[in-house]
Write a protein that holds these residues in place. Structure first.
Motif, PDB file in Angstrom:
ATOM      1  N   VAL A 301      -6.666  -0.805  34.526  1.00 30.16           N
ATOM      2  CA  VAL A 301      -6.007  -0.476  35.796  1.00 30.16           C
ATOM      3  C   VAL A 301      -6.282   0.969  36.190  1.00 30.16           C
ATOM      4  CG1 VAL A 301      -3.729  -0.054  36.816  1.00 30.16           C
ATOM      5  CG2 VAL A 301      -4.206  -2.223  35.649  1.00 30.16           C
ATOM      6  N   GLU A 302      -6.570   1.189  37.468  1.00 33.59           N
ATOM      7  CA  GLU A 302      -6.710   2.527  38.023  1.00 33.59           C
ATOM      8  C   GLU A 302      -5.421   2.830  38.800  1.00 33.59           C
ATOM      9  OE1 GLU A 302     -10.377   2.714  40.205  1.00 33.59           O
ATOM     10  OE2 GLU A 302     -11.561   1.995  38.499  1.00 33.59           O
ATOM     11  N   TRP A 303      -4.521   3.526  38.145  1.00 36.53           N
ATOM     12  CA  TRP A 303      -3.162   3.698  38.648  1.00 36.53           C
ATOM     13  C   TRP A 303      -3.138   4.431  39.992  1.00 36.53           C
ATOM     14  CZ3 TRP A 303       0.559   0.891  36.674  1.00 36.53           C
ATOM     15  CH2 TRP A 303       0.361   0.351  35.397  1.00 36.53           C
ATOM     16  N   SER A 304      -2.188   4.009  40.830  1.00 41.04           N
ATOM     17  CA  SER A 304      -1.965   4.563  42.174  1.00 41.04           C
ATOM     18  C   SER A 304      -3.120   4.271  43.124  1.00 41.04           C
ATOM     19  CB  SER A 304      -1.706   6.078  42.108  1.00 41.04           C
ATOM     20  OG  SER A 304      -0.577   6.346  41.302  1.00 41.04           O
ATOM     21  N   THR A 305      -3.959   3.297  42.787  1.00 42.81           N
ATOM     22  CA  THR A 305      -5.034   2.852  43.677  1.00 42.81           C
ATOM     23  C   THR A 305      -4.935   1.340  43.844  1.00 42.81           C
ATOM     24  OG1 THR A 305      -6.769   2.270  42.063  1.00 42.81           O
ATOM     25  CG2 THR A 305      -6.479   4.620  42.576  1.00 42.81           C
ATOM     26  N   HIS A 306      -5.833   0.792  44.688  1.00 46.85           N
ATOM     27  CA  HIS A 306      -5.933  -0.659  44.850  1.00 46.85           C
ATOM     28  C   HIS A 306      -6.670  -1.316  43.696  1.00 46.85           C
ATOM     29  CE1 HIS A 306      -4.636  -0.223  48.978  1.00 46.85           C
ATOM     30  NE2 HIS A 306      -5.725   0.398  49.364  1.00 46.85           N
ATOM     31  N   TYR A 307      -7.281  -0.556  42.813  1.00 44.14           N
ATOM     32  CA  TYR A 307      -8.400  -1.082  42.041  1.00 44.14           C
ATOM     33  C   TYR A 307      -8.139  -1.185  40.542  1.00 44.14           C
ATOM     34  CZ  TYR A 307     -10.399   0.069  46.519  1.00 44.14           C
ATOM     35  OH  TYR A 307     -10.615   0.150  47.862  1.00 44.14           O
ATOM     36  N   SER A 308      -8.902  -2.104  39.958  1.00 44.48           N
ATOM     37  CA  SER A 308      -8.925  -2.287  38.508  1.00 44.48           C
ATOM     38  C   SER A 308     -10.334  -2.660  38.103  1.00 44.48           C
ATOM     39  CB  SER A 308      -7.946  -3.385  38.094  1.00 44.48           C
ATOM     40  OG  SER A 308      -7.967  -3.597  36.696  1.00 44.48           O
ATOM     41  N   LYS A 309     -10.748  -2.290  36.922  1.00 44.49           N
ATOM     42  CA  LYS A 309     -12.054  -2.696  36.416  1.00 44.49           C
ATOM     43  C   LYS A 309     -12.000  -4.169  36.033  1.00 44.49           C
ATOM     44  CE  LYS A 309     -13.290   1.873  34.630  1.00 44.49           C
ATOM     45  NZ  LYS A 309     -12.032   2.554  35.007  1.00 44.49           N
ATOM     46  N   PRO A 310     -13.135  -4.868  36.109  1.00 50.54           N
ATOM     47  CA  PRO A 310     -13.143  -6.296  35.762  1.00 50.54           C
ATOM     48  C   PRO A 310     -12.859  -6.529  34.291  1.00 50.54           C
ATOM     49  CG  PRO A 310     -15.383  -5.494  36.141  1.00 50.54           C
ATOM     50  CD  PRO A 310     -14.457  -4.397  36.571  1.00 50.54           C
ATOM     51  N   TYR A 311     -12.197  -7.618  34.011  1.00 48.23           N
ATOM     52  CA  TYR A 311     -11.859  -7.978  32.637  1.00 48.23           C
ATOM     53  C   TYR A 311     -13.037  -8.675  31.981  1.00 48.23           C
ATOM     54  CZ  TYR A 311      -9.382 -10.070  28.684  1.00 48.23           C
ATOM     55  OH  TYR A 311      -8.978 -10.442  27.437  1.00 48.23           O
ATOM     56  N   ARG A 312     -13.319  -8.278  30.751  1.00 51.50           N
ATOM     57  CA  ARG A 312     -14.391  -8.906  29.980  1.00 51.50           C
ATOM     58  C   ARG A 312     -13.818  -9.306  28.631  1.00 51.50           C
ATOM     59  NH1 ARG A 312     -16.404  -8.816  34.286  1.00 51.50           N
ATOM     60  NH2 ARG A 312     -18.314  -7.761  34.982  1.00 51.50           N
ATOM     61  N   VAL A 313     -13.938 -10.576  28.262  1.00 50.36           N
ATOM     62  CA  VAL A 313     -13.466 -11.036  26.965  1.00 50.36           C
ATOM     63  C   VAL A 313     -14.277 -10.356  25.872  1.00 50.36           C
ATOM     64  CG1 VAL A 313     -13.174 -13.027  25.453  1.00 50.36           C
ATOM     65  CG2 VAL A 313     -12.720 -13.238  27.903  1.00 50.36           C
ATOM     66  N   GLY A 314     -13.591  -9.755  24.900  1.00 48.92           N
ATOM     67  CA  GLY A 314     -14.297  -9.092  23.807  1.00 48.92           C
ATOM     68  C   GLY A 314     -14.799  -7.737  24.143  1.00 48.92           C
TER      69      GLY A 314
END
Length: 314
Positions: A301-314
């Motif tokens: 999570v990129e706090w205080s923004t709209h954005y988050s990095k994509p989740y990757r299993v492992g």
């Protein structure tokens, strides 16, 4: 019946994400056990239709994002569907679609609208999807709350507020648009704020008295919801009274990631919106034996923004 304070405590989600990054996520990739399951949370899809009037939002970013809401929710859905162990439940914290193209109830059965578009996307999830109401799922006073409830019941099979018990946990969708704040005949009418109404508060309190580990979803952040509504009786005192039972309160509406920590008793997060970022989802592992939660993608999570990095299993 709380999140493991050795891993969480009062650190907030940023520290939690760092901690779990250090420990690694090998446990998450293991096969699901009878006492363990996974669920996802998304918020604010804001799905539109062919009746939507382009350029009617506030500012460039809002006018751009609203045109990509379906593809971004589909992207989040496809990621959630692909995960192993499988996500077993999905919860949507309101603003399923974006406003009403008509105040005529029959219009929604003579035309394919944003409600139908949202349903098609939700139907593509490979697990049950539980919907909550957001402010854009209403259009008070042009569209009555009663009409919105009829459409949700008929089109989306969803109630104004609801709960579901699953593998030792209880998940509750509260509706902060049923009290006086969204009653145009009330002297307290102010759609910038939310309230639940005494009937819903009584219903929620009865659920909490069962003392099951509970996750609460509500559209407005608690900062915007009336603390009390009937003398000293209201949502905030209930949350504090049952903070040993309520694992977490998750809201939407602001479209950005915000960590209120334990300001209102239980841990309170505001989640970003798939409207702006297809990676704006929350993935959790729940263990009914220990009655604890792990937020699997907190470190992205990129706090205080709209954005988050994509989740990757492992």
């Amino acid at each position: 019946m709380k999140i493991d304070r050795r891993a969480f405590g009062m650190m907030g989600a940023s520290a939690l994400g760092t901690l779990w990054t250090q420990r690694g996520w090998s446990e998450v990739a293991q096969a699901a056990s009878p006492s363990r399951f996974h669920f996802a949370v998304v918020a604010d899809p804001h799905i539109i239709d062919e009746f939507y009037v382009k350029g009617s939002e506030n500012g460039v970013e809002d006018n751009e994002s609203i045109l990509h809401t379906s593809e971004r929710l589909i992207s989040a859905r496809d990621l959630i569907n692909s995960l192993h162990p499988k996500i077993e439940q999905v919860f949507v914290a309101g603003d399923c679609f974006h406003n009403y193209p008509s105040a005529d109830y029959d219009f929604y059965f003579k035309n394919k609208t944003r409600i139908d578009n949202a349903k098609e996307i939700f139907d593509g999830f490979q697990m049950p999807v539980h919907l909550g109401f957001g402010n854009h799922d209403y259009d008070v006073p042009r569209v009555s709350r009663e009409m919105s409830h009829r459409l949700f019941a008929e089109k989306l099979k969803a109630k104004p507020y609801s709960s579901v018990d699953y593998k030792g946990f209880r998940f509750v969708h509260l509706n902060n648009f049923l009290g006086a704040r969204w009653d145009r005949n009330s002297p307290q009418f102010d759609k910038r704020l939310g309230s639940l109404g005494e009937e819903q508060l009584n219903w929620f309190e009865a659920l909490l008295n069962d003392r099951r580990p509970t996750v609460v979803f509500i559209h407005y952040p608690l900062w915007l919801v009336d603390a009390t509504e009937v003398r000293d009786y209201g949502l905030h005192p209930l949350l504090r009274k049952h903070s040993d039972t309520i694992q977490m309160v998750i809201a939407g509406h602001w479209h950005k990631w915000v960590d209120f920590a334990h300001t209102y008793g239980p841990q309170h997060y505001v989640t970003a919106a798939t409207r702006y970022d297809p990676n704006a989802y929350m993935l959790f592992e729940a263990d009914s034996r220990s009655q604890k939660l792990r937020w699997m993608n907190a470190d992205l999570v990129e706090w205080s923004t709209h954005y988050s990095k994509p989740y990757r299993v492992g």
